[in-house]
Design an enzyme around this catalytic site. Structure first.
Site, PDB file in Angstrom:
ATOM      1  N   ILE A 143      15.853  51.777  11.472  1.00 21.12           N
ATOM      2  CA  ILE A 143      15.991  50.648  12.388  1.00 21.12           C
ATOM      3  C   ILE A 143      16.050  49.338  11.607  1.00 21.12           C
ATOM      4  CG2 ILE A 143      14.916  51.797  14.356  1.00 21.12           C
ATOM      5  CD1 ILE A 143      12.298  50.357  13.663  1.00 21.12           C
ATOM      6  N   HIS A 195      23.310  49.533  17.148  1.00 25.28           N
ATOM      7  CA  HIS A 195      22.482  48.404  16.705  1.00 25.28           C
ATOM      8  C   HIS A 195      21.927  47.650  17.920  1.00 25.28           C
ATOM      9  CE1 HIS A 195      21.887  45.464  13.112  1.00 25.28           C
ATOM     10  NE2 HIS A 195      20.842  45.436  13.930  1.00 25.28           N
ATOM     11  N   ILE A 196      21.099  48.332  18.673  1.00 17.84           N
ATOM     12  CA  ILE A 196      20.589  47.777  19.933  1.00 17.84           C
ATOM     13  C   ILE A 196      19.089  47.515  19.884  1.00 17.84           C
ATOM     14  CG2 ILE A 196      22.414  48.734  21.377  1.00 17.84           C
ATOM     15  CD1 ILE A 196      20.553  51.072  22.047  1.00 17.84           C
ATOM     16  N   GLY A 197      18.559  47.338  18.675  1.00 15.43           N
ATOM     17  CA  GLY A 197      17.121  47.109  18.543  1.00 15.43           C
ATOM     18  C   GLY A 197      16.618  45.935  19.358  1.00 15.43           C
ATOM     19  N   GLU A 255      29.389  48.538  10.648  1.00 13.41           N
ATOM     20  CA  GLU A 255      29.176  48.702  12.080  1.00 13.41           C
ATOM     21  C   GLU A 255      30.359  48.112  12.841  1.00 13.41           C
ATOM     22  OE1 GLU A 255      25.467  46.767  12.861  1.00 13.41           O
ATOM     23  OE2 GLU A 255      24.279  48.416  12.025  1.00 13.41           O
ATOM     24  N   ILE A 271       7.264  44.609  12.603  1.00 10.11           N
ATOM     25  CA  ILE A 271       7.879  45.723  13.320  1.00 10.11           C
ATOM     26  C   ILE A 271       7.192  47.027  12.945  1.00 10.11           C
ATOM     27  CG2 ILE A 271      10.018  46.985  13.719  1.00 10.11           C
ATOM     28  CD1 ILE A 271      11.502  44.379  12.977  1.00 10.11           C
ATOM     29  N   GLY A 297       5.664  45.494   8.037  1.00  9.38           N
ATOM     30  CA  GLY A 297       5.686  44.122   8.521  1.00  9.38           C
ATOM     31  C   GLY A 297       5.328  44.129   9.992  1.00  9.38           C
ATOM     32  N   ARG A 335       5.120  46.826  -0.010  1.00 12.76           N
ATOM     33  CA  ARG A 335       4.956  46.209  -1.328  1.00 12.76           C
ATOM     34  C   ARG A 335       3.532  45.677  -1.512  1.00 12.76           C
ATOM     35  NH1 ARG A 335       8.267  40.471  -0.851  1.00 12.76           N
ATOM     36  NH2 ARG A 335       7.131  39.638   0.956  1.00 12.76           N
ATOM     37  N   ARG A 394      18.553  48.206   8.253  1.00  7.86           N
ATOM     38  CA  ARG A 394      19.955  47.918   7.993  1.00  7.86           C
ATOM     39  C   ARG A 394      20.605  49.179   7.445  1.00  7.86           C
ATOM     40  NH1 ARG A 394      19.580  44.086  10.873  1.00  7.86           N
ATOM     41  NH2 ARG A 394      20.147  41.918  10.442  1.00  7.86           N
TER      42      ARG A 394
END
Length: 489
Positions: free
Chosen positions: A403, A453-455, A434, A324, A322, A344, A405
């Site tokens: 990165i 979780h600092i993306g 988390e 990202i 996608g 997909r 879930r």
């Protein structure tokens, strides 16, 4: 960035996505009044926006149009706007993308499927043919973004402030400041457009406040949206999620109340891709271990046999192309990496732009890659997508990077694989839950890096997400085309 507001993010088992766009500098030119433009999302929420000139609407105030740069939101009540920013998704399209770690993908131009190449992964421009369907990539719309035509970016959307007799529309938030509340500078931005009502204020005077609340601003998965809350808000029209992942929202239940849901895919692609590359480099060069050795009071010398591996010219396998994933591929190209991807749907335009090779079967990608990066949305189909079987297909020298879930990986199987050297290492920006329990075995392994979780935990990204959420909410309240609406499947 303080860590207190990130480290307490709850994990969510339900389906949803996980992981930028630009901002605009306030301009001085005033327009008569502009109507929010159309938006487009394809496989995933890659949204741009345009504005069309229309006569001013009585009672809605004037509009300030922003130029390129920072936020275009005006300080006065009756003004709002945003200027064009940078792209975040597809090649040469000036769009912005999202994701997993919080998602939005570019419009798909190619047909799904491709015949495998010599190693099972097609070369760029290879013929289409496979019917294999992988759930949406992070940065794409696993929850049903409706494809619409858009122009540039959400910050190109010039919004019309809803003004009912001079009163700003009410927006419910959990709190301002503190451990879980909206950051104070974001609250200041929201106050330019809305009357903020905290959960404490709402609960203290439900009868009056429930009539004023037309939207809910969800920040860091809070406040919790449940049936009881929805039943108590008769005038609620939209839930504006700050972030791309919506696995914490029951979309079908919300939709049954006639309430719309929006997210912010355009703001997250760049920062999430950055954290993916940072994790890959840190794991490859054993950066965390090296830092600990360098600062340890017990260190007397640096061992000459303490070695890492190189990222340059290695093979990167991206699962989920996608917005990202595409941004990751752009960065990997600068390291002269061989890029494989599984999605997909085949993304011919994107693969040609970065020289990527399409793998119709995920198994082919796993067997060939030195680094495997997960950039998919969390859906029932991707829950535990990587388990014992998939880890066993990877090279013993390979590294797994997540990165998206946490629940995309079977964490028990991952612990086993890391302990038994089935794979070399793992680097995770997300886990489930988390944070992990303090006695979780992943926390005691020296071949895993875990970040909280600092993306999208950058000053720029959180402001861009807030601006995008504001544009979405105002579009709904003004009955205009919505830049980033999310629909249940």
């Amino acid at each position: 960035m303080p860590h207190s507001w990130k480290s307490s993010r709850p994990g969510h088992p339900a389906a949803g996505g996980g992981g930028g766009g630009g901002g605009g500098r306030a301009g001085k030119e005033r327009q008569p009044a502009l109507t929010a433009g159309k938006s487009r999302g394809s496989e995933g929420g890659d949204h741009r926006a345009e504005a069309s000139l229309e006569p001013a609407v009585a009672g809605q105030g004037r509009v300030k149009r922003a130029g390129p740069g920072r936020s275009g939101a005006g300080p006065e009540r009756g003004r709002a706007g945003a200027g064009p920013g940078r792209s975040g998704a597809g090649p040469e399209r000036g769009r912005a993308g999202a994701g997993p770690g919080r998602s939005g993908a570019g419009p798909e131009r190619g047909r799904a499927g491709a015949g495998p190449g010599r190693s099972g992964c097609a070369q760029p421009r290879a013929a289409a043919g496979s019917s294999l369907q992988l759930p949406a990539a992070a940065g794409s719309s696993s929850e049903g973004h409706v494809p619409r035509k858009t122009a540039a970016l959400v910050s190109d959307l010039v919004v019309v402030q809803v003004m009912a007799q001079g009163e700003l529309p009410g927006v419910l938030i959990l709190d301002i400041g503190g451990t879980h509340g909206v950051l104070e500078d974001l609250a200041a931005l929201l106050k330019k457009h809305f009357h903020l009502i905290t959960m404490k204020e709402f609960l203290g005077n439900k009868e009056e406040m429930s009539k004023k609340i037309q939207s809910v601003f969800v920040f860091e998965c809070r406040p919790t949206i449940d049936r009881e809350l929805l039943e108590s808000l008769p005038n609620l029209k939209v839930i504006g999620n700050s972030g791309v992942g919506v696995d914490h929202l029951d979309l079908k239940m919300i939709s049954s109340f006639g309430v719309k849901v929006t997210n912010t895919p355009n703001a997250v692609a760049d920062p999430t891709a950055d954290i993916g590359m940072a994790l890959m480099l840190a794991s490859a060069r054993r950066l965390v271990e090296g830092c600990q050795i360098a600062v340890s009071p017990d260190t007397k010398y640096f061992a000459v046999d303490w070695l890492g591996v190189e990222v340059s010219r290695a093979t990167l396998g991206i699962i989920g192309m996608g917005s990202i994933g595409y941004k990751v591929a752009q960065r990997a190209r600068a390291f002269n990496m061989r890029i494989l991807y599984h999605n997909r749907n085949r993304r011919k335009e994107e693969e040609e732009a970065v020289g990527a090779h399409y793998c119709a079967k995920m198994e082919d990608l796993l067997q060939q890659s030195d680094f495997v990066m997960l950039v998919v949305n969390l859906t029932p189909e991707t829950h535990k997508l990587i388990g014992r079987k998939e880890l066993g297909l990877m090279k013993p020298t390979a590294t797994l990077i997540n990165i998206s879930r946490g629940a995309v990986i079977d964490q028990d199987a991952l612990v086993e694989a890391l302990r038994n050297k089935v794979i070399r290492a793992a680097a995770l920006d997300v886990t489930y839950p988390e944070p992990l329990p303090r006695d979780h075995p992943l926390l005691n392994l020296n071949n895993v890096i875990i970040t909280p979780h600092i993306g999208t935990a950058t000053v720029q990204a959180i402001h861009m997400m807030a601006e995008e959420a504001i544009a979405n909410i105002l579009a709904v309240l003004n009955d205009q085309p919505i830049p980033s609406e999310v629909f249940p499947k």
